[in-house]
Design a protein around this motif. Structure first.
Motif, PDB file in Angstrom:
ATOM      1  N   VAL A 157       0.941  -1.336   0.106  1.00 47.77           N
ATOM      2  CA  VAL A 157      -0.091  -0.038   0.028  1.00 47.77           C
ATOM      3  C   VAL A 157       0.977   1.197   0.035  1.00 47.77           C
ATOM      4  O   VAL A 157       1.687   1.306   0.974  1.00 47.77           O
ATOM      5  N   ASP A 158       0.684   2.008  -1.085  1.00 47.83           N
ATOM      6  CA  ASP A 158       1.475   3.363  -1.079  1.00 47.83           C
ATOM      7  C   ASP A 158       0.855   4.451  -0.218  1.00 47.83           C
ATOM      8  O   ASP A 158      -0.318   4.469  -0.068  1.00 47.83           O
ATOM      9  N   GLN A 159       1.964   5.319   0.317  1.00 48.11           N
ATOM     10  CA  GLN A 159       1.653   6.399   0.897  1.00 48.11           C
ATOM     11  C   GLN A 159       0.379   6.113   2.218  1.00 48.11           C
ATOM     12  O   GLN A 159      -0.668   6.623   2.407  1.00 48.11           O
ATOM     13  N   PHE A 160       0.531   4.885   2.935  1.00 47.10           N
ATOM     14  CA  PHE A 160      -0.245   4.670   3.815  1.00 47.10           C
ATOM     15  C   PHE A 160      -0.168   5.365   5.027  1.00 47.10           C
ATOM     16  O   PHE A 160       0.769   5.820   5.779  1.00 47.10           O
ATOM     17  N   THR A 161      -1.397   6.222   5.332  1.00 44.24           N
ATOM     18  CA  THR A 161      -1.471   7.255   6.393  1.00 44.24           C
ATOM     19  C   THR A 161      -1.197   6.373   7.882  1.00 44.24           C
ATOM     20  O   THR A 161      -1.590   5.335   8.167  1.00 44.24           O
ATOM     21  N   GLY A 162      -0.146   7.076   8.675  1.00 44.10           N
ATOM     22  CA  GLY A 162       0.199   6.633   9.793  1.00 44.10           C
ATOM     23  C   GLY A 162       1.548   6.164   9.767  1.00 44.10           C
ATOM     24  O   GLY A 162       2.383   5.948  10.655  1.00 44.10           O
ATOM     25  N   LYS A 163       1.838   5.435   8.322  1.00 41.80           N
ATOM     26  CA  LYS A 163       2.991   4.756   8.222  1.00 41.80           C
ATOM     27  C   LYS A 163       4.056   5.589   7.264  1.00 41.80           C
ATOM     28  O   LYS A 163       5.333   6.018   7.702  1.00 41.80           O
ATOM     29  N   ASP A 164       3.404   5.638   6.019  1.00 44.76           N
ATOM     30  CA  ASP A 164       4.212   6.596   5.267  1.00 44.76           C
ATOM     31  C   ASP A 164       4.133   7.966   4.865  1.00 44.76           C
ATOM     32  O   ASP A 164       4.528   8.886   4.722  1.00 44.76           O
ATOM     33  N   SER A 165       2.627   8.219   5.313  1.00 45.58           N
ATOM     34  CA  SER A 165       2.115   9.580   5.364  1.00 45.58           C
ATOM     35  C   SER A 165       1.538   9.947   6.463  1.00 45.58           C
ATOM     36  O   SER A 165       0.849   9.129   7.040  1.00 45.58           O
ATOM     37  N   ALA A 166       1.795  11.133   7.035  1.00 42.29           N
ATOM     38  CA  ALA A 166       1.346  11.432   8.520  1.00 42.29           C
ATOM     39  C   ALA A 166      -0.095  11.830   8.734  1.00 42.29           C
ATOM     40  O   ALA A 166      -0.749  12.229   7.897  1.00 42.29           O
ATOM     41  N   PHE A 167      -0.631  11.654   9.983  1.00 41.85           N
ATOM     42  CA  PHE A 167      -1.972  11.902  10.245  1.00 41.85           C
ATOM     43  C   PHE A 167      -1.569  13.118  11.432  1.00 41.85           C
ATOM     44  O   PHE A 167      -1.078  12.716  12.414  1.00 41.85           O
ATOM     45  N   GLU A 168      -1.964  13.977  10.685  1.00 42.52           N
ATOM     46  CA  GLU A 168      -1.739  15.413  12.144  1.00 42.52           C
ATOM     47  C   GLU A 168      -3.172  15.449  12.836  1.00 42.52           C
ATOM     48  O   GLU A 168      -4.239  15.378  12.562  1.00 42.52           O
ATOM     49  N   ILE A 169      -2.782  14.991  14.213  1.00 43.51           N
ATOM     50  CA  ILE A 169      -3.798  15.344  15.404  1.00 43.51           C
ATOM     51  C   ILE A 169      -4.274  16.575  15.156  1.00 43.51           C
ATOM     52  O   ILE A 169      -3.834  17.461  14.896  1.00 43.51           O
ATOM     53  N   PRO A 170      -5.858  16.727  15.035  1.00 39.87           N
ATOM     54  CA  PRO A 170      -6.435  18.032  14.959  1.00 39.87           C
ATOM     55  C   PRO A 170      -6.187  19.005  16.496  1.00 39.87           C
ATOM     56  O   PRO A 170      -6.360  18.820  17.426  1.00 39.87           O
ATOM     57  N   ALA A 171      -6.070  20.019  15.702  1.00 38.53           N
ATOM     58  CA  ALA A 171      -5.996  21.207  16.516  1.00 38.53           C
ATOM     59  C   ALA A 171      -7.254  21.586  17.172  1.00 38.53           C
ATOM     60  O   ALA A 171      -7.376  22.061  18.589  1.00 38.53           O
ATOM     61  N   ARG A 172      -8.190  21.364  16.537  1.00 35.77           N
ATOM     62  CA  ARG A 172      -9.441  21.769  16.776  1.00 35.77           C
ATOM     63  C   ARG A 172     -10.738  20.734  16.224  1.00 35.77           C
ATOM     64  O   ARG A 172     -10.205  20.313  15.162  1.00 35.77           O
ATOM     65  N   ALA A 173     -11.553  20.320  17.255  1.00 40.43           N
ATOM     66  CA  ALA A 173     -12.712  19.425  16.413  1.00 40.43           C
ATOM     67  C   ALA A 173     -13.589  19.729  17.419  1.00 40.43           C
ATOM     68  O   ALA A 173     -13.450  20.082  18.644  1.00 40.43           O
ATOM     69  N   ASP A 174     -15.008  19.682  16.874  1.00 44.45           N
ATOM     70  CA  ASP A 174     -16.054  19.534  17.620  1.00 44.45           C
ATOM     71  C   ASP A 174     -16.409  18.693  18.785  1.00 44.45           C
ATOM     72  O   ASP A 174     -16.873  18.930  19.721  1.00 44.45           O
ATOM     73  N   LEU A 175     -16.165  17.354  18.467  1.00 46.79           N
ATOM     74  CA  LEU A 175     -16.036  16.369  19.275  1.00 46.79           C
ATOM     75  C   LEU A 175     -14.979  15.374  19.054  1.00 46.79           C
ATOM     76  O   LEU A 175     -14.670  14.900  17.836  1.00 46.79           O
ATOM     77  N   THR A 176     -14.550  14.736  20.076  1.00 46.17           N
ATOM     78  CA  THR A 176     -13.292  13.686  20.086  1.00 46.17           C
ATOM     79  C   THR A 176     -13.875  12.522  20.636  1.00 46.17           C
ATOM     80  O   THR A 176     -14.387  12.459  21.938  1.00 46.17           O
ATOM     81  N   LEU A 177     -13.791  11.545  19.781  1.00 49.03           N
ATOM     82  CA  LEU A 177     -14.391  10.084  20.714  1.00 49.03           C
ATOM     83  C   LEU A 177     -12.952   9.206  20.378  1.00 49.03           C
ATOM     84  O   LEU A 177     -12.591   8.766  19.461  1.00 49.03           O
ATOM     85  N   ASP A 178     -12.728   8.610  21.616  1.00 47.24           N
ATOM     86  CA  ASP A 178     -11.720   7.770  21.772  1.00 47.24           C
ATOM     87  C   ASP A 178     -12.205   6.271  21.706  1.00 47.24           C
ATOM     88  O   ASP A 178     -12.470   5.793  22.470  1.00 47.24           O
ATOM     89  N   THR A 179     -12.221   5.708  20.323  1.00 46.09           N
ATOM     90  CA  THR A 179     -12.668   4.324  20.395  1.00 46.09           C
ATOM     91  C   THR A 179     -11.684   3.403  21.012  1.00 46.09           C
ATOM     92  O   THR A 179     -12.051   2.098  20.840  1.00 46.09           O
ATOM     93  N   GLU A 180     -10.375   3.902  21.155  1.00 49.70           N
ATOM     94  CA  GLU A 180      -9.434   2.643  21.936  1.00 49.70           C
ATOM     95  C   GLU A 180      -9.876   2.452  23.214  1.00 49.70           C
ATOM     96  O   GLU A 180      -9.730   1.211  23.477  1.00 49.70           O
ATOM     97  N   ARG A 181     -10.239   3.383  24.025  1.00 48.55           N
ATOM     98  CA  ARG A 181     -10.459   3.345  25.394  1.00 48.55           C
ATOM     99  C   ARG A 181     -11.934   3.456  25.903  1.00 48.55           C
ATOM    100  O   ARG A 181     -12.232   2.787  27.054  1.00 48.55           O
ATOM    101  N   ARG A 182     -12.868   3.583  25.014  1.00 40.72           N
ATOM    102  CA  ARG A 182     -14.302   3.469  25.083  1.00 40.72           C
ATOM    103  C   ARG A 182     -15.062   2.667  24.207  1.00 40.72           C
ATOM    104  O   ARG A 182     -14.554   2.411  23.063  1.00 40.72           O
TER     105      ARG A 182
END
Length: 210
Positions: A157-182
Motif C-alpha cells: 500500500v503506497d502512502q499509507f496514512t500513519g506509516k508513510d504519510s502523516a496523520f495530523e492530530i487536529p488542533a480543533r474538533a467539535d467532538l473527540t471520540l476515543d474508540t480505543e479506550r471506550r
C-alpha cells in the motif's frame, strides 16, 4: 463554450433555498464529518448514528471514502494532490446535499489540517460538525478490519496514512471520540447527544416507517 469563469452563470437566485427544503423535511440539514485513521471506527459510528436518526424520521446519507473512490473519486490516488481533490469533491457533494436539507454523515481519513480547512471553506462552519475518531496506529493495526495494515507492512500500500504519510492530530474538533479506550456504545451515545439538538424535529416522537 469555453471553461472560462466569465462564461459561467450560476442560477442560485432562482432556485429554492435551503430553508424551504428544510421546512418540507421538518429538519435542519447538517454535515457531520468523521476523520481519523483507517480502522478507527469512523464508518461504524456514522452508520450507527444514521440508523438511529433514521428511526426518528430524519433524512440522512452516509458518504464513505472507500465508496466514493469506487465511483465519483475513482482514479484518484494518495498523493497530496489527489488527497486534496478527494476531499474537495466529497465536500462539494456534501454541500449540495446540505442545500437539500439532508443530514450528511461523512467518513474520510482527512489526515492533514490543510484538508480540514478545505472542507470548512466549502461547507461553511455554521452547518459543519467535525468529529475526530481517536485511535492509535497500533490499535488500528491490531484490528486491521480491512487487511490494509498487513498489506502496508508488506509494502503493498503506497502512502499509507500513519506509516508513510502523516496523520495530523487536529488542533480543533467539535467532538473527540476515543474508540480505543471506550466502547462503541458509549461513543455512539455521546455522539448522538452532541449532534441531535442541531438537527431539529422532536426527539420524543420515534418515526414509524409503516
Amino acid at each position: 463554450m469555453s471553461g472560462n469563469p466569465e462564461n459561467i452563470f450560476p442560477v442560485d437566485d432562482r432556485l429554492l433555498d435551503r430553508a424551504a427544503r428544510e421546512r418540507l423535511l421538518g429538519q435542519r440539514g447538517r454535515v457531520i464529518w468523521f476523520y481519523g485513521l483507517s480502522g478507527s471506527g469512523k464508518t461504524t459510528l456514522a452508520a450507527a448514528l444514521e440508523r438511529r436518526l433514521h428511526q426518528e424520521g430524519l433524512l440522512t446519507l452516509v458518504l464513505d471514502g472507500d465508496n466514493l473512490r469506487t465511483g465519483l473519486n475513482r482514479g484518484l490516488g494518495f498523493s497530496e494532490e489527489d488527497r486534496r481533490e478527494n476531499i474537495r469533491r466529497a465536500a462539494e457533494v456534501s454541500r449540495l446535499l446540505l442545500q437539500a436539507g439532508v443530514v450528511v454523515l461523512c467518513s474520510f481519513i482527512t489526515p492533514r489540517e490543510e484538508l480540514r480547512r478545505i472542507l470548512r471553506e466549502i461547507i461553511g462552519p455554521e452547518r459543519l460538525t467535525e468529529i475526530y475518531v481517536a485511535c492509535s496506529f497500533e490499535e488500528c493495526a491490531r484490528r486491521d478490519v480491512k487487511g490494509l495494515y498487513a498489506k502496508a507492512r508488506a509494502g503493498g500500500v503506497d502512502q499509507f496514512t500513519g506509516k508513510d504519510s502523516a496523520f495530523e492530530i487536529p488542533a480543533r474538533a467539535d467532538l473527540t471520540l476515543d474508540t480505543e479506550r471506550r466502547s462503541l456504545e458509549d461513543c455512539l451515545d455521546e455522539l448522538y447527544r452532541h449532534v441531535r439538538p442541531l438537527l431539529g424535529r422532536d426527539t420524543a416522537s420515534p418515526f414509524d416507517p409503516t
